[in-house]
Write a protein that holds these residues in place. Sequence first.
Motif, PDB file in Angstrom:
ATOM      1  N   ALA A   1       0.833  -1.206   0.000  1.00 36.37           N
ATOM      2  CA  ALA A   1       0.000   0.000   0.000  1.00 36.37           C
ATOM      3  C   ALA A   1       0.870   1.261   0.000  1.00 36.37           C
ATOM      4  N   ALA A   2       1.953   1.227   0.772  1.00 37.08           N
ATOM      5  CA  ALA A   2       2.853   2.389   0.816  1.00 37.08           C
ATOM      6  C   ALA A   2       3.505   2.626  -0.547  1.00 37.08           C
ATOM      7  N   MET A   3       3.980   1.559  -1.178  1.00 33.90           N
ATOM      8  CA  MET A   3       4.597   1.706  -2.502  1.00 33.90           C
ATOM      9  C   MET A   3       3.554   2.148  -3.512  1.00 33.90           C
ATOM     10  N   GLY A   4       2.347   1.580  -3.426  1.00 32.18           N
ATOM     11  CA  GLY A   4       1.280   1.992  -4.339  1.00 32.18           C
ATOM     12  C   GLY A   4       0.984   3.470  -4.212  1.00 32.18           C
ATOM     13  N   ALA A   5       0.844   3.956  -2.993  1.00 31.94           N
ATOM     14  CA  ALA A   5       0.567   5.380  -2.768  1.00 31.94           C
ATOM     15  C   ALA A   5       1.731   6.241  -3.262  1.00 31.94           C
ATOM     16  N   LEU A   6       2.958   5.804  -2.974  1.00 35.57           N
ATOM     17  CA  LEU A   6       4.136   6.541  -3.433  1.00 35.57           C
ATOM     18  C   LEU A   6       4.155   6.656  -4.955  1.00 35.57           C
ATOM     19  N   LEU A   7       3.905   5.542  -5.628  1.00 37.55           N
ATOM     20  CA  LEU A   7       3.932   5.556  -7.093  1.00 37.55           C
ATOM     21  C   LEU A   7       2.768   6.351  -7.673  1.00 37.55           C
TER      22      LEU A   7
ATOM     23  N   ALA B   1       5.324  11.262 -11.307  1.00 30.03           N
ATOM     24  CA  ALA B   1       6.028  12.243 -12.147  1.00 30.03           C
ATOM     25  C   ALA B   1       7.438  12.546 -11.633  1.00 30.03           C
ATOM     26  N   PRO B   2       7.598  12.928 -10.355  1.00 30.35           N
ATOM     27  CA  PRO B   2       8.968  13.191  -9.900  1.00 30.35           C
ATOM     28  C   PRO B   2       9.847  11.942  -9.868  1.00 30.35           C
ATOM     29  N   ILE B   3       9.275  10.798  -9.523  1.00 26.05           N
ATOM     30  CA  ILE B   3      10.070   9.565  -9.518  1.00 26.05           C
ATOM     31  C   ILE B   3      10.510   9.239 -10.946  1.00 26.05           C
ATOM     32  N   GLY B   4       9.591   9.381 -11.887  1.00 32.30           N
ATOM     33  CA  GLY B   4       9.924   9.127 -13.287  1.00 32.30           C
ATOM     34  C   GLY B   4      11.006  10.060 -13.791  1.00 32.30           C
ATOM     35  N   GLU B   5      10.939  11.297 -13.359  1.00 31.37           N
ATOM     36  CA  GLU B   5      11.933  12.280 -13.796  1.00 31.37           C
ATOM     37  C   GLU B   5      13.338  11.933 -13.313  1.00 31.37           C
ATOM     38  N   VAL B   6      13.450  11.502 -12.054  1.00 24.58           N
ATOM     39  CA  VAL B   6      14.785  11.227 -11.516  1.00 24.58           C
ATOM     40  C   VAL B   6      15.293   9.820 -11.856  1.00 24.58           C
ATOM     41  N   THR B   7      14.382   8.901 -12.215  1.00 23.39           N
ATOM     42  CA  THR B   7      14.802   7.526 -12.498  1.00 23.39           C
ATOM     43  C   THR B   7      14.788   7.176 -13.985  1.00 23.39           C
ATOM     44  N   GLN B   8      14.133   8.011 -14.783  1.00 20.78           N
ATOM     45  CA  GLN B   8      13.932   7.752 -16.214  1.00 20.78           C
ATOM     46  C   GLN B   8      13.070   6.509 -16.464  1.00 20.78           C
ATOM     47  N   ILE B   9      12.255   6.141 -15.478  1.00 19.30           N
ATOM     48  CA  ILE B   9      11.251   5.092 -15.655  1.00 19.30           C
ATOM     49  C   ILE B   9       9.985   5.810 -16.110  1.00 19.30           C
ATOM     50  N   PRO B  10       9.312   5.314 -17.144  1.00 20.36           N
ATOM     51  CA  PRO B  10       8.128   6.019 -17.660  1.00 20.36           C
ATOM     52  C   PRO B  10       7.080   6.297 -16.575  1.00 20.36           C
ATOM     53  N   VAL B  11       6.602   7.542 -16.573  1.00 27.22           N
ATOM     54  CA  VAL B  11       5.628   7.982 -15.578  1.00 27.22           C
ATOM     55  C   VAL B  11       4.368   7.118 -15.636  1.00 27.22           C
ATOM     56  N   GLY B  12       3.892   6.808 -16.825  1.00 30.55           N
ATOM     57  CA  GLY B  12       2.690   5.987 -16.952  1.00 30.55           C
ATOM     58  C   GLY B  12       2.868   4.613 -16.332  1.00 30.55           C
ATOM     59  N   LEU B  13       4.019   4.016 -16.537  1.00 29.94           N
ATOM     60  CA  LEU B  13       4.299   2.704 -15.950  1.00 29.94           C
ATOM     61  C   LEU B  13       4.293   2.796 -14.429  1.00 29.94           C
ATOM     62  N   LEU B  14       4.929   3.817 -13.891  1.00 26.80           N
ATOM     63  CA  LEU B  14       4.958   4.004 -12.441  1.00 26.80           C
ATOM     64  C   LEU B  14       3.557   4.216 -11.886  1.00 26.80           C
TER      65      LEU B  14
ATOM     66  N   TRP C   1       0.548   3.353 -13.168  1.00 27.48           N
ATOM     67  CA  TRP C   1      -0.306   2.170 -13.260  1.00 27.48           C
ATOM     68  C   TRP C   1       0.215   1.020 -12.392  1.00 27.48           C
ATOM     69  N   ALA C   2       1.512   0.953 -12.191  1.00 27.31           N
ATOM     70  CA  ALA C   2       2.041  -0.025 -11.237  1.00 27.31           C
ATOM     71  C   ALA C   2       1.527   0.313  -9.837  1.00 27.31           C
TER      72      ALA C   2
ATOM     73  N   ILE D   1      -2.731  -1.093  -5.074  1.00 22.72           N
ATOM     74  CA  ILE D   1      -3.746  -0.786  -4.054  1.00 22.72           C
ATOM     75  C   ILE D   1      -4.715  -1.958  -3.850  1.00 22.72           C
ATOM     76  N   PRO D   2      -5.341  -2.492  -4.902  1.00 24.04           N
ATOM     77  CA  PRO D   2      -6.211  -3.655  -4.653  1.00 24.04           C
ATOM     78  C   PRO D   2      -5.431  -4.900  -4.215  1.00 24.04           C
ATOM     79  N   ILE D   3      -4.199  -5.023  -4.663  1.00 23.82           N
ATOM     80  CA  ILE D   3      -3.370  -6.154  -4.222  1.00 23.82           C
ATOM     81  C   ILE D   3      -3.106  -6.041  -2.726  1.00 23.82           C
ATOM     82  N   ALA D   4      -2.799  -4.837  -2.263  1.00 25.42           N
ATOM     83  CA  ALA D   4      -2.580  -4.621  -0.830  1.00 25.42           C
ATOM     84  C   ALA D   4      -3.852  -4.930  -0.041  1.00 25.42           C
ATOM     85  N   ALA D   5      -5.000  -4.550  -0.587  1.00 19.43           N
ATOM     86  CA  ALA D   5      -6.265  -4.840   0.092  1.00 19.43           C
ATOM     87  C   ALA D   5      -6.481  -6.351   0.208  1.00 19.43           C
ATOM     88  N   PHE D   6      -6.196  -7.093  -0.867  1.00 22.41           N
ATOM     89  CA  PHE D   6      -6.321  -8.548  -0.835  1.00 22.41           C
ATOM     90  C   PHE D   6      -5.408  -9.144   0.229  1.00 22.41           C
TER      91      PHE D   6
END
Length: 132
Positions: free
Chosen positions: A22-28, A33-46, A48-49, A54-59
């Motif tokens: 849940a923490a990673m989901g909320a962070l992403l 946008a800022p994580i994508g900017e500093v890591t060069q990982i696509p913002v959309g991927l971050l 949607w990941a 969030i539902p995985i954490a709930a399960f």
Amino acid sequence: MTNSKKSLSLKTLLALDAATCAAMGALLLLGSAPIGEVTQIPVGLLFWAGASLIPIAAFMAISSCTTPVPGWAATLVVLGNLLWIAASIFLPTAGLVAPNPLGWAFLFGQVGIVAILTKFEFDTLRGEMIAA
């Protein structure tokens, strides 16, 4: 000689996994946008990941509240974690994303945490299945 090694219960491990998920989901979700900017990982991927977590954490949280934890639910969590690890490694190594060095560190840092939790969950699940 007795084994005095104390391990966490499957309920505790799933609750911990749910919290980190849940923490990673909320962070992403909130910081894609800022994580994508500093890591060069696509913002959309971050984004949607994060949304998928969030539902995985709930399960995981719901599963951790059942007594006993259903074996199928814990197995599904372990398999899902393994899939997450595989995707986190496959996407950059296949060239589908091109993280910078900080991005690689981010990916492998979270892979390491997920791998540790998965190992503990697998070992505990296996131990409970053997004991049953």
